[in-house]
Design a protein around this motif. Sequence first.
Motif, PDB file in Angstrom:
ATOM      1  N   SER A 196       7.015  23.982 -62.043  1.00 53.97           N
ATOM      2  CA  SER A 196       5.808  24.013 -60.674  1.00 53.97           C
ATOM      3  C   SER A 196       4.595  23.495 -61.420  1.00 53.97           C
ATOM      4  CB  SER A 196       5.593  25.505 -60.288  1.00 53.97           C
ATOM      5  OG  SER A 196       5.236  26.054 -61.463  1.00 53.97           O
ATOM      6  N   GLU A 197       4.245  23.655 -62.582  1.00 59.55           N
ATOM      7  CA  GLU A 197       3.003  23.155 -63.157  1.00 59.55           C
ATOM      8  C   GLU A 197       2.961  21.823 -63.222  1.00 59.55           C
ATOM      9  OE1 GLU A 197       4.488  25.830 -64.212  1.00 59.55           O
ATOM     10  OE2 GLU A 197       3.152  27.559 -64.496  1.00 59.55           O
ATOM     11  N   GLU A 305      -3.018  22.630 -65.445  1.00 60.48           N
ATOM     12  CA  GLU A 305      -2.194  23.584 -65.727  1.00 60.48           C
ATOM     13  C   GLU A 305      -0.851  23.398 -66.663  1.00 60.48           C
ATOM     14  OE1 GLU A 305      -2.448  26.682 -64.256  1.00 60.48           O
ATOM     15  OE2 GLU A 305      -4.210  26.100 -63.533  1.00 60.48           O
ATOM     16  N   PHE A 306      -0.298  22.289 -66.562  1.00 62.53           N
ATOM     17  CA  PHE A 306       0.843  21.723 -67.378  1.00 62.53           C
ATOM     18  C   PHE A 306       0.213  21.928 -68.855  1.00 62.53           C
ATOM     19  CE2 PHE A 306       4.084  18.943 -69.195  1.00 62.53           C
ATOM     20  CZ  PHE A 306       4.957  19.866 -68.961  1.00 62.53           C
ATOM     21  N   ALA A 307      -0.714  21.391 -69.208  1.00 62.38           N
ATOM     22  CA  ALA A 307      -1.352  21.542 -70.457  1.00 62.38           C
ATOM     23  C   ALA A 307      -1.543  22.863 -70.702  1.00 62.38           C
ATOM     24  CB  ALA A 307      -2.640  20.623 -70.583  1.00 62.38           C
ATOM     25  N   ARG A 314      -2.214  19.437 -74.372  1.00 63.05           N
ATOM     26  CA  ARG A 314      -3.305  18.749 -74.448  1.00 63.05           C
ATOM     27  C   ARG A 314      -3.344  17.866 -73.200  1.00 63.05           C
ATOM     28  NH1 ARG A 314      -4.678  14.340 -79.221  1.00 63.05           N
ATOM     29  NH2 ARG A 314      -2.744  13.578 -78.116  1.00 63.05           N
ATOM     30  N   LEU A 315      -4.500  17.552 -72.552  1.00 70.00           N
ATOM     31  CA  LEU A 315      -4.586  16.819 -71.403  1.00 70.00           C
ATOM     32  C   LEU A 315      -5.697  15.795 -71.862  1.00 70.00           C
ATOM     33  CD1 LEU A 315      -4.295  15.943 -68.517  1.00 70.00           C
ATOM     34  CD2 LEU A 315      -6.110  17.725 -68.038  1.00 70.00           C
ATOM     35  N   THR A 316      -5.282  14.289 -71.694  1.00 78.23           N
ATOM     36  CA  THR A 316      -6.255  13.226 -72.220  1.00 78.23           C
ATOM     37  C   THR A 316      -6.170  12.346 -70.949  1.00 78.23           C
ATOM     38  OG1 THR A 316      -5.705  13.178 -74.351  1.00 78.23           O
ATOM     39  CG2 THR A 316      -6.629  11.571 -73.417  1.00 78.23           C
ATOM     40  N   ILE A 317      -7.644  11.981 -70.466  1.00 80.57           N
ATOM     41  CA  ILE A 317      -7.938  10.862 -69.422  1.00 80.57           C
ATOM     42  C   ILE A 317      -8.560   9.943 -69.957  1.00 80.57           C
ATOM     43  CG2 ILE A 317      -8.777  10.815 -67.022  1.00 80.57           C
ATOM     44  CD1 ILE A 317      -8.374  13.921 -66.740  1.00 80.57           C
ATOM     45  N   TYR A 318      -8.278   8.754 -69.697  1.00 83.91           N
ATOM     46  CA  TYR A 318      -8.865   7.546 -69.926  1.00 83.91           C
ATOM     47  C   TYR A 318      -9.370   6.786 -68.428  1.00 83.91           C
ATOM     48  CZ  TYR A 318      -7.047   7.443 -74.759  1.00 83.91           C
ATOM     49  OH  TYR A 318      -6.895   7.963 -76.089  1.00 83.91           O
ATOM     50  N   SER A 319     -10.641   6.578 -68.451  1.00 80.13           N
ATOM     51  CA  SER A 319     -10.871   5.873 -67.138  1.00 80.13           C
ATOM     52  C   SER A 319     -12.254   4.922 -67.437  1.00 80.13           C
ATOM     53  CB  SER A 319     -11.334   6.748 -65.968  1.00 80.13           C
ATOM     54  OG  SER A 319     -11.499   6.269 -64.887  1.00 80.13           O
ATOM     55  N   GLY A 332      -5.399  30.496 -74.008  1.00 83.68           N
ATOM     56  CA  GLY A 332      -4.654  29.597 -73.136  1.00 83.68           C
ATOM     57  C   GLY A 332      -5.525  29.028 -71.989  1.00 83.68           C
ATOM     58  N   GLU A 333      -6.889  28.680 -72.609  1.00 80.47           N
ATOM     59  CA  GLU A 333      -7.877  27.710 -71.622  1.00 80.47           C
ATOM     60  C   GLU A 333      -7.769  26.337 -72.555  1.00 80.47           C
ATOM     61  OE1 GLU A 333      -9.188  28.685 -69.137  1.00 80.47           O
ATOM     62  OE2 GLU A 333      -8.386  30.511 -68.996  1.00 80.47           O
ATOM     63  N   LEU A 334      -8.394  25.450 -71.659  1.00 72.17           N
ATOM     64  CA  LEU A 334      -8.464  24.093 -72.082  1.00 72.17           C
ATOM     65  C   LEU A 334      -9.924  24.054 -72.597  1.00 72.17           C
ATOM     66  CD1 LEU A 334      -6.671  21.877 -69.931  1.00 72.17           C
ATOM     67  CD2 LEU A 334      -5.931  22.676 -71.819  1.00 72.17           C
ATOM     68  N   ARG A 335     -10.220  23.501 -73.826  1.00 67.50           N
ATOM     69  CA  ARG A 335     -11.566  23.152 -74.258  1.00 67.50           C
ATOM     70  C   ARG A 335     -11.687  21.782 -74.575  1.00 67.50           C
ATOM     71  NH1 ARG A 335     -13.612  28.057 -73.085  1.00 67.50           N
ATOM     72  NH2 ARG A 335     -12.504  29.645 -74.008  1.00 67.50           N
TER      73      ARG A 335
END
Length: 359
Positions: A196-197, A305-307, A314-319, A332-335
């Motif tokens: 689901s995530e 949510e998946f990370a 880890r969640l990485t975003i380039y833009s 369980g939190e993203l920093r």
Amino acid sequence: MRIRGNRKRRHDYRCWLLRRARRNLARRRRAENPLAGIEVNGHLRDSIRVIRNRVELVLPETIDLEENFEKVASFLTVLRRLRGRRLRRLGFERIRFISPSAALVLASEVDKWMQITKRRITAQVKTWHPDITRLLFEMGYFELLGLNDPEILASKKNTSFLKFVRGDKSEQDPGKVAQGLRKRIEELVGEPIAKSELFDGLSEAITNTGQHAYQVEDLKKNKQWWVSASYDKEQRQLHVTFYDQGRGIPVTLPHTHGEDLRHWIDKHLGTNLLTHSYAIKAAMQVGRTSTERDERGQGSTNLEEFAKRYRGGRLTIYSLKGRCNMTRDDDGELRYDHSSMKDSKQLLQGTLIEWSVTI
């Protein structure tokens, strides 16, 4: 009225003649120098060759957005600018390492180049490193470049790759598309994952592309996105990468969040000037606020949510010139990794989202 009409027609005709003259001049300059008007910086001097007015691009030894973003982004910019020009060959022989996310971005550029020019890029497969040949074959490069399957492949490594998938912003049912992608990724891993995530993250990425990444009035562009994945069986590491070539978060952010964005800037920055990296963070934070109002996801966006589901996620975003990296902590939190939130000099067109988790 007739006199005014005649004047307007003469004016339009002169404008048309001027535009045609400029186009013809640009064509003549490109014929004399196919790199005319293209900036060749220090990152590319050993990667570009001009032979008989045709260009050869040789990819660098390491292609990794995290390790050498400036060089990779410079290369992709030149490849994009060469659309419609005389690109003779794209050289893969130097490559010894290419990250999953960089491989997807490169595939999207080659895919777009071939869609626009209707021509194939010459590639000399026999000069490629065996491991890179297997990687590119599994990712779908051979089909993309119109190459025959290699007769011999290097022995199977720990890492397997999912053939990249191209989609369009006009997809009528993002949920159905995301479900199909999630199933293919689960088959790659070979065991159940947080269905689901992952589904929600992919679905939100596809939806955001359809709603924000491309301008409605820009009818000439192919408004597409690309997705791929890789899985290291020994390390049990899964990478899922989603990419679009749209306007980018720093450009679309003010139009999508408005008043919420102004409140966030006043609270956290105290200025109206946002770097591209902090614009990505603002988009995530403002999106989290909107999520709370909509009673979804306990105050985090679906992209997160998946990370958050796995240790070491880890969640990485380039833009554009920005990068925002978030890592799951013991709670369980993203920093946010603020040390990495520095704008680059070079620009990556559109937005790249990468989820990295240990299953």
